[in-house]
Design a protein around this motif. Structure first.
Motif, PDB file in Angstrom:
ATOM      1  N   SER A  88      -2.779 -26.292  15.086  1.00 54.36           N
ATOM      2  CA  SER A  88      -4.477 -25.814  14.732  1.00 54.36           C
ATOM      3  C   SER A  88      -4.188 -25.059  13.705  1.00 54.36           C
ATOM      4  O   SER A  88      -4.601 -24.653  12.356  1.00 54.36           O
ATOM      5  CB  SER A  88      -5.224 -25.191  15.489  1.00 54.36           C
ATOM      6  N   GLN A  89      -3.187 -23.379  13.552  1.00 51.13           N
ATOM      7  CA  GLN A  89      -2.788 -22.575  12.688  1.00 51.13           C
ATOM      8  C   GLN A  89      -1.937 -23.675  11.423  1.00 51.13           C
ATOM      9  O   GLN A  89      -2.193 -23.510  10.159  1.00 51.13           O
ATOM     10  CB  GLN A  89      -1.911 -21.991  13.073  1.00 51.13           C
ATOM     11  N   HIS A  90      -1.197 -24.564  12.464  1.00 56.45           N
ATOM     12  CA  HIS A  90      -0.608 -25.301  10.225  1.00 56.45           C
ATOM     13  C   HIS A  90      -1.791 -26.177   9.822  1.00 56.45           C
ATOM     14  O   HIS A  90      -1.575 -26.486   9.017  1.00 56.45           O
ATOM     15  CB  HIS A  90       0.363 -26.424  10.911  1.00 56.45           C
ATOM     16  N   ALA A  91      -2.817 -26.667  10.682  1.00 62.18           N
ATOM     17  CA  ALA A  91      -3.897 -27.251  10.215  1.00 62.18           C
ATOM     18  C   ALA A  91      -4.097 -26.843   9.055  1.00 62.18           C
ATOM     19  O   ALA A  91      -5.149 -27.181   7.391  1.00 62.18           O
ATOM     20  CB  ALA A  91      -4.548 -28.000  10.597  1.00 62.18           C
ATOM     21  N   ARG A  92      -4.542 -25.224   9.331  1.00 68.79           N
ATOM     22  CA  ARG A  92      -4.982 -24.629   8.619  1.00 68.79           C
ATOM     23  C   ARG A  92      -4.205 -23.944   7.803  1.00 68.79           C
ATOM     24  O   ARG A  92      -4.881 -23.662   6.040  1.00 68.79           O
ATOM     25  CB  ARG A  92      -6.017 -22.856   9.102  1.00 68.79           C
TER      26      ARG A  92
END
Length: 123
Positions: A88-92
């Protein structure tokens, strides 16, 4: 008086001996029946004790399996949660990845590959 009665007629002596022998036999039979009943109850109690021990071992084994399964599930859940957080952090951090997709031919190629077939797409 009893002596004179028993010696007066031999039939009285026979009946007296028959009563005494019958009484002894009846008491012996009752004692044997009681002992046999007690032995049967003890044997049943022993088999119940053996069954309880066997079931206790099975329950302990099942408990160990359940604990191992619960620990495994917890570990998998924690790992999945960590991966989900990182992704999720990578997608953000990389919003340009949201435009990724498959066209119809690419989707068919993916389906064929997962079914173990040769792709009909001549790419």
């Amino acid at each position: 008086m009893l002596n004179r009665l028993l010696t007066a007629n031999p039939l009285y002596l026979f009946f007296a001996l028959l009563v005494v022998i019958s009484s002894v036999a009846a008491l012996a039979y009752l004692r044997g029946h009681t002992n046999a009943s007690n032995a049967c109850a003890a044997k049943q109690l022993d088999s119940v004790g053996t069954a309880i021990k066997s079931e206790t071992k099975k329950v302990e084994q099942n408990l160990q399996v359940e604990v191992a399964h619960a620990e495994s599930q917890t570990e998998v859940r924690d790992t999945f949660r960590q991966i989900k957080t990182e992704e999720s952090q990578h997608a953000r951090d990389h919003p340009e990845l949201n435009s990724c997709g498959l066209d119809a031919a690419g989707l068919q190629h993916w389906v064929d590959a997962n079914l173990g077939r040769r792709s009909r797409d001549p790419r």
